[in-house]
Design a protein around this motif. Structure first.
Motif, PDB file in Angstrom:
ATOM      1  N   SER A 374      49.359  35.943  43.291  1.00 60.20           N
ATOM      2  CA  SER A 374      49.552  36.476  44.638  1.00 60.20           C
ATOM      3  C   SER A 374      50.254  37.821  44.633  1.00 60.20           C
ATOM      4  CB  SER A 374      50.352  35.481  45.485  1.00 60.20           C
ATOM      5  OG  SER A 374      51.608  35.204  44.866  1.00 60.20           O
ATOM      6  N   ASP A 375      51.087  38.088  43.606  1.00 59.69           N
ATOM      7  CA  ASP A 375      51.821  39.352  43.559  1.00 59.69           C
ATOM      8  C   ASP A 375      51.126  40.404  42.709  1.00 59.69           C
ATOM      9  OD1 ASP A 375      52.178  38.013  41.206  1.00 59.69           O
ATOM     10  OD2 ASP A 375      54.342  38.328  41.070  1.00 59.69           O
ATOM     11  N   ASP A 376      49.886  40.129  42.279  1.00 60.10           N
ATOM     12  CA  ASP A 376      49.135  41.142  41.534  1.00 60.10           C
ATOM     13  C   ASP A 376      48.811  42.325  42.435  1.00 60.10           C
ATOM     14  OD1 ASP A 376      49.210  39.707  39.250  1.00 60.10           O
ATOM     15  OD2 ASP A 376      47.137  38.989  39.328  1.00 60.10           O
ATOM     16  N   LYS A 377      48.782  43.500  41.811  1.00 61.08           N
ATOM     17  CA  LYS A 377      48.497  44.708  42.577  1.00 61.08           C
ATOM     18  C   LYS A 377      47.005  44.885  42.804  1.00 61.08           C
ATOM     19  CE  LYS A 377      49.758  49.623  42.745  1.00 61.08           C
ATOM     20  NZ  LYS A 377      50.435  50.734  42.024  1.00 61.08           N
ATOM     21  N   TYR A 378      46.195  44.462  41.832  1.00 59.59           N
ATOM     22  CA  TYR A 378      44.759  44.701  41.924  1.00 59.59           C
ATOM     23  C   TYR A 378      44.006  43.376  41.845  1.00 59.59           C
ATOM     24  CZ  TYR A 378      46.334  49.402  40.723  1.00 59.59           C
ATOM     25  OH  TYR A 378      46.992  50.604  40.713  1.00 59.59           O
ATOM     26  N   ASP A 379      42.766  43.397  42.340  1.00 57.51           N
ATOM     27  CA  ASP A 379      41.918  42.212  42.308  1.00 57.51           C
ATOM     28  C   ASP A 379      41.460  41.922  40.883  1.00 57.51           C
ATOM     29  OD1 ASP A 379      41.940  41.684  45.100  1.00 57.51           O
ATOM     30  OD2 ASP A 379      40.531  43.343  45.404  1.00 57.51           O
ATOM     31  N   ALA A 380      41.231  40.620  40.619  1.00 55.89           N
ATOM     32  CA  ALA A 380      40.817  40.194  39.279  1.00 55.89           C
ATOM     33  C   ALA A 380      39.361  39.765  39.230  1.00 55.89           C
ATOM     34  CB  ALA A 380      41.705  39.050  38.802  1.00 55.89           C
ATOM     35  N   TYR A 381      38.839  39.168  40.322  1.00 57.05           N
ATOM     36  CA  TYR A 381      37.476  38.645  40.312  1.00 57.05           C
ATOM     37  C   TYR A 381      36.712  39.127  41.540  1.00 57.05           C
ATOM     38  CZ  TYR A 381      39.219  35.264  36.842  1.00 57.05           C
ATOM     39  OH  TYR A 381      39.768  34.688  35.736  1.00 57.05           O
ATOM     40  N   ILE A 382      35.429  39.282  41.345  1.00 56.95           N
ATOM     41  CA  ILE A 382      34.477  39.439  42.441  1.00 56.95           C
ATOM     42  C   ILE A 382      33.615  38.185  42.462  1.00 56.95           C
ATOM     43  CG2 ILE A 382      32.539  40.756  43.366  1.00 56.95           C
ATOM     44  CD1 ILE A 382      33.648  43.231  42.031  1.00 56.95           C
ATOM     45  N   ILE A 383      33.616  37.473  43.584  1.00 56.99           N
ATOM     46  CA  ILE A 383      32.870  36.232  43.721  1.00 56.99           C
ATOM     47  C   ILE A 383      31.638  36.516  44.570  1.00 56.99           C
ATOM     48  CG2 ILE A 383      33.026  33.794  44.294  1.00 56.99           C
ATOM     49  CD1 ILE A 383      35.137  34.777  42.278  1.00 56.99           C
ATOM     50  N   VAL A 384      30.460  36.238  44.008  1.00 55.79           N
ATOM     51  CA  VAL A 384      29.198  36.466  44.708  1.00 55.79           C
ATOM     52  C   VAL A 384      28.520  35.114  44.898  1.00 55.79           C
ATOM     53  CG1 VAL A 384      27.039  37.754  44.769  1.00 55.79           C
ATOM     54  CG2 VAL A 384      29.028  38.716  43.590  1.00 55.79           C
ATOM     55  N   SER A 385      28.223  34.772  46.153  1.00 60.21           N
ATOM     56  CA  SER A 385      27.588  33.491  46.464  1.00 60.21           C
ATOM     57  C   SER A 385      26.098  33.686  46.711  1.00 60.21           C
ATOM     58  CB  SER A 385      28.248  32.861  47.692  1.00 60.21           C
ATOM     59  OG  SER A 385      27.572  31.681  48.079  1.00 60.21           O
ATOM     60  N   PHE A 386      25.290  32.807  46.082  1.00 61.26           N
ATOM     61  CA  PHE A 386      23.854  32.787  46.303  1.00 61.26           C
ATOM     62  C   PHE A 386      23.482  31.493  47.013  1.00 61.26           C
ATOM     63  CE2 PHE A 386      24.622  35.584  42.741  1.00 61.26           C
ATOM     64  CZ  PHE A 386      23.796  36.667  43.006  1.00 61.26           C
ATOM     65  N   PHE A 419      45.865  31.833  46.545  1.00 65.36           N
ATOM     66  CA  PHE A 419      46.911  31.050  47.180  1.00 65.36           C
ATOM     67  C   PHE A 419      48.279  31.571  46.772  1.00 65.36           C
ATOM     68  CE2 PHE A 419      45.880  26.645  49.051  1.00 65.36           C
ATOM     69  CZ  PHE A 419      45.080  27.242  49.993  1.00 65.36           C
ATOM     70  N   ALA A 420      49.275  31.244  47.591  1.00 65.48           N
ATOM     71  CA  ALA A 420      50.620  31.757  47.363  1.00 65.48           C
ATOM     72  C   ALA A 420      51.266  31.170  46.117  1.00 65.48           C
ATOM     73  CB  ALA A 420      51.501  31.480  48.584  1.00 65.48           C
TER      74      ALA A 420
END
Length: 701
Positions: A374-386, A419-420
């Motif tokens: 939650s305290d990360d500065k940048y995103d880690a994953y891109i989730i793509v739903s099909f 999540f927190a």
């Protein structure tokens, strides 16, 4: 004011009340180099001098104007003379037309000479006097002030037709030097050559001038001095740039050229032209009367183009039409003149930079970005739903598929979030998956033959709608587990959309949930443990809602000295995207849950999808219909501005080291795209990463 990127008016003095007329001052402005006074002049007759005062608190005030009027006088140019700390002095190019105006034969007009006049402000007597006036041999158009005091000999350079002349008061003799011309020039040889603009560069040890001719050639001008007496003027060809109305040399070694036609340019001064083989011309070189020097123009050698500022001037013709079929018309303009003319298209919208484009193996349904912690500065994953799977992409130096993220990949995803407790949550039709930071996975299955149709999630809460309109509420407990509220609530109609706001700072939960129902209503549901899932308020809609988004917006006034400290006043706003292409925004009371001050804006032909993103360290709403719009709060007012980009299908906020505040979105199949000035047709569906330019610098594109 750098924080707001605006100019703040410190003091105002009114000098004219009868409109823009030739006798109302405002055409010329000159300020004493020491900042003690300024002169403002009209084209004809009137000149006013203002004395600048500074209080002990360094607050600038302007005195009442002192008049320096002279009837029947036209002013061509005006500069402030650098006289160090002597009484401020201003030099003007003037012509007295009194005799010419009274002579119907026109002979007096032919004999009228232009004069160089010096005006002195006596600070002791608080009075302006005409100290000196001298007729000029050639017709002049331009004056350049020469540094004085410890920096130079003072005086002015008079730029006249074919000649450059140095003048100063006292024992100084006039120094005259011809303006060089191009060798083998195709222009009319009888046409006079004049300088049109100049820039002065001054350091502790030297100074020089850059002056530009009508043909765009820049000359470096230096003065040879013996003591305080100028002995020679030297000119050296510097470079050729588009003709400018003004030039400015920055102390950091850059030259800004405000062009007369077309775009403006910023050049870096790579060399001063002292050590090259270019011929240097001097006033001491013997020449016959009427002869001049010649030089050969070349490509840039001393200047390096760094940046280009787009300019439409002058607009010669314009048409307004929706030739691109974008729902809103565009401006089609014919700009510029000659070889620098152009045809330009203006679209109303925020400028967008396309950072990256990747192809996908099929048509996606949705896309999200999540952080590992939650305290990360940048995103880690891109989730793509099909339609039947979920693709997880890891964000790093490259974007690549991963299989160890904990996400269930054999089912479509309805929503996912961080999540927190440094965990992740994935909501899919059959249930909910809570992925702990340690890698442990805990699933919740939908009861019986029901499945999840809609959901909303934030940092600590999850609300799902099952088939039949039944609501189930989950909240994170003290152990970091996702605990479901025992009581469920069945709605009177099918749930079509849901929205949860972010958990307020210092709170355990968000207190309200917004639900859009198929009966053309939006209801605010309480999440207070004392009356959980009870209805608080309702908004009747003209048509069914397509999407909902609750954001916190407000003003953040920062102190100029301490930009880190900010006093913020924010409010909750419920944004409702309708299926008829309209957007509603209502104020959500954080205590009672009532909806007030509802406002409507039509955005496009397709149903409006809403997405919460970050922009300028605050929440904003991205609305997608037949065109993408950005709703944000800036300088104490709301803005709803279209993006100057193709229509998108689904989006999510995106943060990386290269793009801290961006958007990841996807196109459907056969969607047109543009990148680096080229347009084409996308064969495969794909997602893109976008960066929106700051609203403080946005411009039509």
């Amino acid at each position: 004011m750098p924080v707001k990127n605006i100019f703040e008016k410190v003091h105002q003095e009114t000098f004219g009340k009868s409109g823009c007329r030739r006798i109302v001052p405002g055409q010329y402005l000159a300020v004493d180099p020491k900042g003690r006074a300024g002169m403002i002049a009209a084209i004809e007759k009137q000149k006013l001098v203002f004395i600048f005062h500074r209080s002990p608190e360094v607050k600038l005030t302007i005195s009442s104007p002192l008049e320096a009027h002279k009837s029947n006088t036209l002013v061509y140019h005006m500069v402030a003379v650098d006289v160090d700390y002597s009484n401020p002095m201003f030099a003007c190019l003037e012509i007295d037309y009194e005799d010419a105006d009274a002579d119907p034969t026109g002979e007096a007009a032919q004999k009228t000479q232009q004069t160089l006049t010096f005006y002195e402000l006596d600070l002791g007597l608080n009075h302006v006097v005409r100290k000196y006036s001298e007729p000029l041999e050639e017709h002049a158009n331009f004056l350049v002030s020469v540094p004085g005091g410890r920096d130079g000999p003072s005086g002015v350079l008079i730029c006249s037709e074919n000649y450059l002349t140095y003048k100063n008061l006292g024992d100084q003799m006039d120094i005259r030097c011809p303006i060089p011309r191009r060798r083998n020039d195709l222009d009319d040889p009888e046409r006079g050559m004049i300088f049109v603009c100049s820039a002065t560069h001054k350091t502790k040890s030297m100074f020089f001038f850059l002056a530009q001719t009508e043909q765009g050639d820049i000359f470096k001008i230096t003065l040879d001095t013996v003591g305080e007496v100028v002995t020679a003027i030297k000119l050296k060809y510097f470079d050729t740039v588009p003709v400018a109305t003004a030039m400015c040399v920055l102390k950091t070694g850059f030259l800004f050229v405000a062009c007369e036609f077309g775009n403006h340019y910023l050049y870096q001064i790579a060399h001063l032209g002292d050590d090259d083989d270019e011929l240097e011309f001097s006033s001491e070189m013997p020449l016959e009367e009427g002869d001049t020097f010649f030089f050969a123009p070349r490509s840039l050698r001393n200047l390096v183009l760094v940046d280009e500022l787009e300019s439409l001037s002058p607009i010669l013709s314009a048409k307004v039409a929706d030739l691109a079929g974008e729902d809103t018309p565009q401006f089609y303009m014919a700009c510029g003149r000659g070889p620098r003319s152009s045809m330009r298209v203006l679209r109303h919208g925020l400028e967008v930079s396309e950072m990256a484009v990747s192809e996908l193996p099929g048509n996606p349904d949705a896309v999200w970005t999540v952080k590992k912690k939650s305290d990360d500065k940048y995103d880690a994953y891109i989730i793509v739903s099909f339609v039947n799977a979920t693709l997880v992409l890891s964000i790093g130096e490259t974007v690549e598929e991963v299989t160890d993220s904990g996400f269930l990949g054999t089912t479509p995803t309805l929503c996912c979030a961080s999540f927190a407790d440094n965990g992740l949550v994935q909501i899919f039709p059959e249930g909910i998956r809570h992925i702990w930071a340690s890698g442990r996975v805990r699933d919740w299955k939908a009861p019986g033959k029901t499945h999840i149709v809609r959901c909303a999630v934030n940092q600590r809460q999850v609300v799902i709608a099952l088939t039949g309109g039944e609501l189930v509420y989950f909240e994170m407990n003290k152990d970091g587990k996702l605990h479901d509220y025992e009581k469920t609530q069945r709605m009177s109609s099918d749930v079509v959309c849901m929205a949860l706001p972010n958990v307020p700072a210092g709170e355990q939960r968000s207190w309200f949930l917004a639900i859009g129902l198929a009966d053309n209503t939006v209801r605010i549901i309480s999440l207070d443990p004392s009356d959980c899932l009870s209805s608080r308020s309702m908004q009747v809609l003209p048509v069914c809602a397509e999407s909902l988004c609750i954001v916190e917006m407000g003003c953040a006034e920062r102190d100029q000295e301490d930009a880190a400290s900010a006093s913020t006043t924010t409010s909750l706003y419920l944004n409702i995207g309708l299926q008829n292409g309209a957007l509603l925004r209502a104020v959500l009371d954080p205590v009672s849950g009532n909806l007030t001050d509802t406002r409507t804006r039509y955005l496009g032909l397709r149903p409006v999808k809403l997405f919460r993103i970050r922009m300028q360290n605050s929440e904003a709403v991205l609305a997608m219909t037949s065109r993408s719009w950005l709703s944000y709060y800036y300088q104490s007012r709301f803005y709803l501005t279209p993006l100057s980009y193709e229509s998108l299908e689904y989006a999510s906020g995106f943060s990386s080291e290269q793009c801290p505040e961006g958007i990841v979105a996807y196109f459907n199949e056969h969607t047109a795209y543009s990148c680096a000035g080229k347009t084409g047709r996308r064969i495969q569906p794909g997602f893109i990463s976008l960066g929106i330019h700051s609203p403080t610098v946005c411009r039509p594109s």
